[in-house]
Write a protein that holds these residues in place. Structure first.
Motif, short mmCIF file in Angstrom:
data_model
loop_
_atom_site.label_atom_id
_atom_site.label_comp_id
_atom_site.label_asym_id
_atom_site.label_seq_id
_atom_site.Cartn_x
_atom_site.Cartn_y
_atom_site.Cartn_z
N ARG A 128 12.06 1.29 -28.74
CA ARG A 128 13.32 0.78 -28.19
C ARG A 128 14.30 1.93 -28.12
NH1 ARG A 128 18.35 -1.39 -29.24
NH2 ARG A 128 18.79 -3.37 -28.26
N PHE A 129 15.06 1.99 -27.01
CA PHE A 129 16.06 3.04 -26.87
C PHE A 129 17.33 2.44 -26.31
CE2 PHE A 129 18.22 6.54 -24.79
CZ PHE A 129 18.23 7.45 -25.82
N PRO A 130 18.49 2.65 -26.93
CA PRO A 130 18.62 3.27 -28.24
C PRO A 130 18.06 2.35 -29.32
CG PRO A 130 20.75 2.49 -27.50
CD PRO A 130 19.78 2.25 -26.38
N ARG A 131 17.75 2.94 -30.43
CA ARG A 131 17.08 2.21 -31.51
C ARG A 131 17.91 1.04 -32.01
NH1 ARG A 131 13.98 5.74 -35.91
NH2 ARG A 131 12.54 6.00 -34.19
N HIS A 132 19.21 1.22 -32.13
CA HIS A 132 20.11 0.16 -32.58
C HIS A 132 21.18 -0.05 -31.52
CE1 HIS A 132 18.24 0.52 -36.49
NE2 HIS A 132 18.48 1.82 -36.46
N ASP A 133 21.67 -1.25 -31.44
CA ASP A 133 22.75 -1.61 -30.53
C ASP A 133 22.31 -1.41 -29.08
OD1 ASP A 133 25.12 -2.88 -30.38
OD2 ASP A 133 26.36 -1.11 -30.62
N GLY A 134 23.10 -0.75 -28.26
CA GLY A 134 22.77 -0.54 -26.85
C GLY A 134 23.81 0.32 -26.17
N PHE A 135 23.51 0.71 -24.95
CA PHE A 135 24.47 1.46 -24.15
C PHE A 135 25.50 0.48 -23.61
CE2 PHE A 135 20.47 3.82 -23.43
CZ PHE A 135 20.86 5.04 -23.91
N ILE A 136 26.76 0.86 -23.63
CA ILE A 136 27.80 0.02 -23.04
C ILE A 136 28.13 0.62 -21.67
CG2 ILE A 136 30.15 -0.86 -23.24
CD1 ILE A 136 28.39 -1.96 -25.41
N ILE A 137 28.00 -0.19 -20.64
CA ILE A 137 28.31 0.24 -19.28
C ILE A 137 29.38 -0.69 -18.74
CG2 ILE A 137 27.40 0.56 -16.96
CD1 ILE A 137 24.61 0.85 -18.33
N GLU A 138 30.51 -0.13 -18.29
CA GLU A 138 31.57 -0.95 -17.72
C GLU A 138 31.30 -1.17 -16.25
OE1 GLU A 138 36.39 -1.03 -16.97
OE2 GLU A 138 35.57 0.39 -18.40
N VAL A 139 31.39 -2.42 -15.82
CA VAL A 139 31.21 -2.73 -14.40
C VAL A 139 32.43 -2.17 -13.65
CG1 VAL A 139 30.98 -4.58 -12.71
CG2 VAL A 139 29.92 -4.82 -14.97
N PRO A 140 32.20 -1.28 -12.68
CA PRO A 140 33.32 -0.65 -11.98
C PRO A 140 34.03 -1.62 -11.04
CG PRO A 140 31.27 0.01 -10.97
CD PRO A 140 30.91 -0.81 -12.19
N THR A 141 35.26 -1.26 -10.69
CA THR A 141 35.98 -2.02 -9.67
C THR A 141 35.41 -1.63 -8.32
OG1 THR A 141 37.66 -0.33 -9.38
CG2 THR A 141 38.09 -2.01 -11.05
#
Length: 65
Positions: free
Chosen positions: A42-55
């Motif tokens: 699993r990548f990342p191993r813990h939590d996750g990447f946060i991606i903001e939905v653009p306008t």
């Protein structure tokens, strides 16, 4: 509208509105690799990447005076 490509790099494209997301929302993303029904990586191993939905016009959010 969903597209995917896998060679040396995996790429995925899909309309965010299908996930019920709107500009300014945050998407948490992680990638899991499974073999025989078991997660082996699993990548990342813990939590996750946060991606903001653009306008629709990202220039509105990132301007300098």
């Amino acid at each position: 509208g969903t597209k995917a490509a896998f060679v040396d790099v995996a790429e995925l494209s899909f309309p965010l509105h299908r996930l019920g997301m709107s500009p300014g929302d945050n998407l948490k993303l992680a990638v899991s690799v499974h073999r025989d029904g078991l997660q082996i990586q699993r990548f990342p191993r813990h939590d996750g990447f946060i991606i903001e939905v653009p306008t629709l016009d990202p220039g509105i959010e990132h301007w300098i005076v």
